[in-house]
Every structure is written in C-alpha cells, then in structure tokens.
Design a protein around this motif. Structure first.
Motif, mmCIF file in Angstrom:
data_model
loop_
_atom_site.group_PDB
_atom_site.id
_atom_site.type_symbol
_atom_site.label_atom_id
_atom_site.label_comp_id
_atom_site.label_asym_id
_atom_site.label_seq_id
_atom_site.Cartn_x
_atom_site.Cartn_y
_atom_site.Cartn_z
ATOM 1 N N ALA A 1 12.033 1.385 4.517
ATOM 2 C CA ALA A 1 11.049 0.673 5.365
ATOM 3 C C ALA A 1 10.912 -0.632 4.401
ATOM 4 O O ALA A 1 10.248 -1.753 5.599
ATOM 5 N N TRP B 1 8.326 1.063 18.015
ATOM 6 C CA TRP B 1 8.053 1.070 16.513
ATOM 7 C C TRP B 1 8.804 2.167 15.262
ATOM 8 O O TRP B 1 10.178 2.467 16.601
ATOM 9 N N VAL B 2 8.420 2.011 14.603
ATOM 10 C CA VAL B 2 10.103 2.900 13.405
ATOM 11 C C VAL B 2 9.566 3.828 12.992
ATOM 12 O O VAL B 2 8.629 3.192 12.227
ATOM 13 N N THR C 1 6.258 6.230 7.350
ATOM 14 C CA THR C 1 8.276 6.278 6.522
ATOM 15 C C THR C 1 7.565 7.487 5.290
ATOM 16 O O THR C 1 6.693 7.954 5.374
ATOM 17 N N ALA D 1 4.745 -0.676 5.542
ATOM 18 C CA ALA D 1 4.918 0.570 5.812
ATOM 19 C C ALA D 1 3.845 1.882 5.705
ATOM 20 O O ALA D 1 2.906 1.426 4.833
ATOM 21 N N LEU E 1 5.356 0.803 11.690
ATOM 22 C CA LEU E 1 6.497 1.563 10.931
ATOM 23 C C LEU E 1 5.986 2.500 10.362
ATOM 24 O O LEU E 1 4.660 2.087 8.694
ATOM 25 N N VAL F 1 13.528 -3.455 6.755
ATOM 26 C CA VAL F 1 12.852 -3.428 7.819
ATOM 27 C C VAL F 1 11.502 -4.532 8.021
ATOM 28 O O VAL F 1 11.090 -5.135 8.624
ATOM 29 N N ALA F 2 10.531 -3.803 7.148
ATOM 30 C CA ALA F 2 9.646 -5.175 7.187
ATOM 31 C C ALA F 2 9.409 -6.349 6.438
ATOM 32 O O ALA F 2 8.956 -7.508 7.628
#
Length: 232
Positions: free
Chosen positions: A64, A155-156, A54, A81, A52, A67-68
C-alpha cells in the motif's frame, strides 16, 4: 458506484520459501516483491485514487505504501493507507507457518480445493466467514467512497490471495466452492465496479498494461448487449 482496484501484496519471504504465512508477524516483501509492488503502484498512478485501504499484515502495508508513493510521484493528491481488519489474511489457525509441502498431506487440503465452503481451519476461521467479512467490508467502503467522491471515484484495497479470490467469486456470482478456479498472483491488480444493479468484474489478475481507461465515465443502463464500444 465507485470502482475498486484489488491489489494482492507483492511476493514475500514466505511465498518464496513455500510456507503458509497466514497472520505470522514479520513476514515482509522480498526484493522481488518490493519491485512488484512498485510496478503495481506505477500502473495505478495513471488515475488518482480516492481511498486506499489495506490489510493490517505488514506485507500489505508495504504494498500500500508503494501505491501511495506512486500517487504522490504522479502529482495526485496525497492518500494515506487506512488499515482494515476485515481485509486481513484468513486465519489459518494451526496451518499457519507450516510448509505447503506438509499441508498437502493433510486430508483437509483436498476439501480446501474441492469444497472450501465446508472448511474450517483447526484453531482458525472458516472460509465462509472469511468471505463474508471481506465482502461486507468492501461493499461498505465502496458505498462510503461513492457517497463522498461520486460514482466515478476509484479506490484501492490491498489484501491477500484467498481474500481477493473470495471477493471476485462473490462479484462474479460464483459459489465459494468455485473460487479456486480464480487465480490471483502477487502484486496483481483486479477491478470490480459495484453498480446499483450488480457488480461488474472489469479485470482479474493483471500484471501489466495501461490503467488510464479507469478515468472513463462508467456506462449507464447496465450491461450493453453485444459488449459495447468500451471505455473512451
């Protein structure tokens, strides 16, 4: 190669008031943006993510974190992140902090709309440089994620509207002058897979829907003539 989810930050106080925030400190998600980020995180939680990253802007860090948090809530391995300067908001220079309604009167606005490759923001950066730094970063990170976690990894990257549009334009093989044809809403999720032969754009500007199909093994042999059977 791995699969990249591009997430735009949720709506901010600047978005809601019609101001070009740029890199102005202290711009955070409003109540709507917090809800949007949580929904995006919940969608992404259908699949464990390997990394992740950002933009360093606060609004992206907040998104982020959502999301985590959703990853942890879904029982996936914890993911932290990582800040990536190359995914920062475009440096709009003197335009930063200005009301959109005032910027509309600037002759440069028309160039931003019609020929962004010719735009260099006064006191800031050019849109060509913006795209180059972002594309270089995601391809570098994608290669690292693939090497560490395998071609089925997801992945982000959490970033900004113009950054994500520039990344999608590159993946689609579009000249930067056409990137304004792409729309990226707050907290939307777009999906790119950087395969060895070419990038594949799997989704753009999505707001809802199941993302568990991202668990499917990537197809081999390039694009399937006729479209194929889709993920299983």
């Amino acid at each position: 190669m791995a699969t990249l989810l591009l997430v735009r930050h949720g709506r901010t106080t600047a978005n809601a008031s019609g101001v070009l925030a740029g890199r102005t400190p202290g711009v955070v998600l409003d109540d709507t943006g917090v809800e949007q980020a949580a929904r995006a995180g919940a969608r992404i939680a259908a699949v464990p993510i390997a990394r992740l990253v950002t933009s360093p802007q606060e609004r992206c860090k907040q998104t982020a974190k959502a999301v985590a948090d959703a990853q942890r809530g879904a029982g996936h391995p914890a993911v932290r992140a990582r800040s990536e300067k190359a995914l920062a908001e475009c440096d709009y220079g003197d335009w930063q902090g200005q009301p959109i309604k005032e910027l509309l009167k600037d002759p440069l606005w028309r160039t931003v709309q019609q020929q962004p490759s010719a735009v260099s923001f006064p006191g800031g950066e050019s849109m060509v440089v913006m795209q180059h730094r972002a594309v270089s970063a995601v391809r570098r990170i994608d290669a690292a994620v693939t090497a560490e976690h395998g071609a089925e990894a997801v992945w982000v990257a959490v970033s900004h509207g113009d950054i994500i549009k520039a990344l999608l334009a590159d993946a689609l093989g579009l000249h930067l002058d056409l990137f304004q044809r792409i729309h990226v809403d707050p907290a939307s999720v777009s999906v790119i897979r950087f395969a060895p032969d070419r990038p594949y754009v799997l989704a753009t500007n999505t707001h809802d829907g199941d993302l568990s199909w991202l668990r499917a093994k990537p197809a081999e042999g390039g694009a399937v003539v006729g479209g194929g059977a889709g993920p299983r």
